[in-house]
Design an enzyme around this catalytic site. Structure first.
Site, PDB file in Angstrom:
ATOM      1  N   SER A  87      40.944  43.524  10.058  1.00 47.55           N
ATOM      2  CA  SER A  87      41.701  43.634   8.813  1.00 47.55           C
ATOM      3  C   SER A  87      42.065  42.247   8.286  1.00 47.55           C
ATOM      4  O   SER A  87      41.186  41.429   8.009  1.00 47.55           O
ATOM      5  CB  SER A  87      42.929  44.514   9.043  1.00 47.55           C
ATOM      6  OG  SER A  87      43.555  44.862   7.845  1.00 47.55           O
ATOM      7  N   ASP A 113      37.525  54.722   6.068  1.00 47.75           N
ATOM      8  CA  ASP A 113      38.628  53.768   6.049  1.00 47.75           C
ATOM      9  C   ASP A 113      39.395  53.893   4.740  1.00 47.75           C
ATOM     10  O   ASP A 113      38.902  53.507   3.675  1.00 47.75           O
ATOM     11  CB  ASP A 113      38.084  52.346   6.225  1.00 47.75           C
ATOM     12  CG  ASP A 113      39.177  51.326   6.512  1.00 47.75           C
ATOM     13  OD1 ASP A 113      40.306  51.519   6.030  1.00 47.75           O
ATOM     14  OD2 ASP A 113      38.891  50.342   7.210  1.00 47.75           O
ATOM     15  N   HIS A 125      40.661  53.015   9.573  1.00 44.72           N
ATOM     16  CA  HIS A 125      40.975  51.589   9.730  1.00 44.72           C
ATOM     17  C   HIS A 125      41.234  51.232  11.193  1.00 44.72           C
ATOM     18  O   HIS A 125      40.985  50.107  11.609  1.00 44.72           O
ATOM     19  CB  HIS A 125      42.202  51.245   8.882  1.00 44.72           C
ATOM     20  CG  HIS A 125      42.301  49.807   8.504  1.00 44.72           C
ATOM     21  ND1 HIS A 125      41.311  49.135   7.820  1.00 44.72           N
ATOM     22  CD2 HIS A 125      43.307  48.884   8.705  1.00 44.72           C
ATOM     23  CE1 HIS A 125      41.674  47.890   7.606  1.00 44.72           C
ATOM     24  NE2 HIS A 125      42.877  47.710   8.142  1.00 44.72           N
TER      25      HIS A 125
END
Length: 271
Positions: free
Chosen positions: A94, A222, A251
């Protein structure tokens, strides 16, 4: 253990095993503990695993400054110098993947031989006239406002989507509770500034300059980083990139699909 970064901030890190180094860079709101399923796996296979807590996160200091992309990359550079690693694989999740990509260009890929970007927020999140593929600014700002108003509720509302648990029955309620607990640990200021970096980072010109072998892993489901905005575009911009999609992953692929992710990382490192 701790090291001192470029501005005197003390950052916490963990260092396990011996062998070829792998350095893990956590996502926003997360710290070294997020790598629950990666560090033991790779240490047991003969790798040295290093993970650290971003400033404002985990056991690290909580300064009021240094929450910009240059500073994050410089914190990573300070970690690599302190631990003396050479020939490292960087694994970022991320926001961590944004930091890794920025580090590779800002620090001329020093001490690094390859990189893996997992559930990346790259290359540029917000929609604009020259970035029509992005997410509408109003939607991103609305999500940020929910975190400002009630962070625990905002996290709870997104908990199922984080793991795409409707597609992954193996994700237990306990795993979701564990992850939400991690996300509540960083300072509110660090969360807000980290989210700001995610919203404003534009590395479209940076990614083509990456020359180390790079793996991009992204979940099709995601919700936090929609794959058409992030993973697929990132893979097209990095020369010679290896790209892998997980059809049922959200995610939180590092936990929900850790066996598959670990196998793909190991194959990439040994290839």
């Amino acid at each position: 253990m701790f090291f001192e970064s470029f501005d005197g901030t003390r950052l916490s890190y963990e260092d396990y095993g011996e062998g070829e180094p792998i350095v893990f860079v956590a996502g926003v709101m997360l710290d070294a503990d997020m790598w629950e399923y990666q560090i033991p796996y790779f240490v047991e296979r003969g790798y040295r695993c290093i993970a650290f807590d971003r400033r404002g996160h985990g056991r690290s200091d909580r300064p009021s400054t240094g929450y910009d992309l240059d500073s994050f990359a410089d914190d990573l550079a300070a970690l690599l110098r302190h631990t003396g690693v050479e020939g490292a694989t960087l694994v970022g999740h991320s926001l961590g993947s944004v930091e890794v990509a920025h580090y590779l260009v800002r620090h001329a890929q020093q001490r690094v031989v390859r990189a893996a970007l997992v559930s990346t927020m790259l290359p540029c999140l917000i929609r604009s006239d020259d970035n029509p593929e992005g997410v509408p600014a109003q939607a991103v700002e609305a999500a940020a406002a929910k975190f400002r108003a009630d962070r625990p509720k905002a996290l709870a509302d997104q908990a199922q989507a984080f793991f795409a648990s409707h597609l992954n029955p193996q994700v237990s309620p306990a795993m979701i509770d564990w992850m939400m607990g991690l996300c509540l640990r960083p300072s509110p200021w660090a969360v807000l500034k980290g989210q700001e970096v995610v919203r404003t980072a534009d590395l479209r010109d940076t990614l083509p300059k990456i020359t180390v072998p790079t793996l991009v892993v992204h979940g099709v489901a995601d919700f936090s980083a929609p794959i058409d905005v992030t993973g697929r575009r990132t893979a097209k911009l990095i020369p010679g990139c290896r790209y892998v999609e997980y059809p049922t992953a959200g995610h939180g692929v590092f936990a929900s699909h850790h066996e598959q992710l670990n196998a793909d990382l190991l194959a990439f490192i040994t290839s």
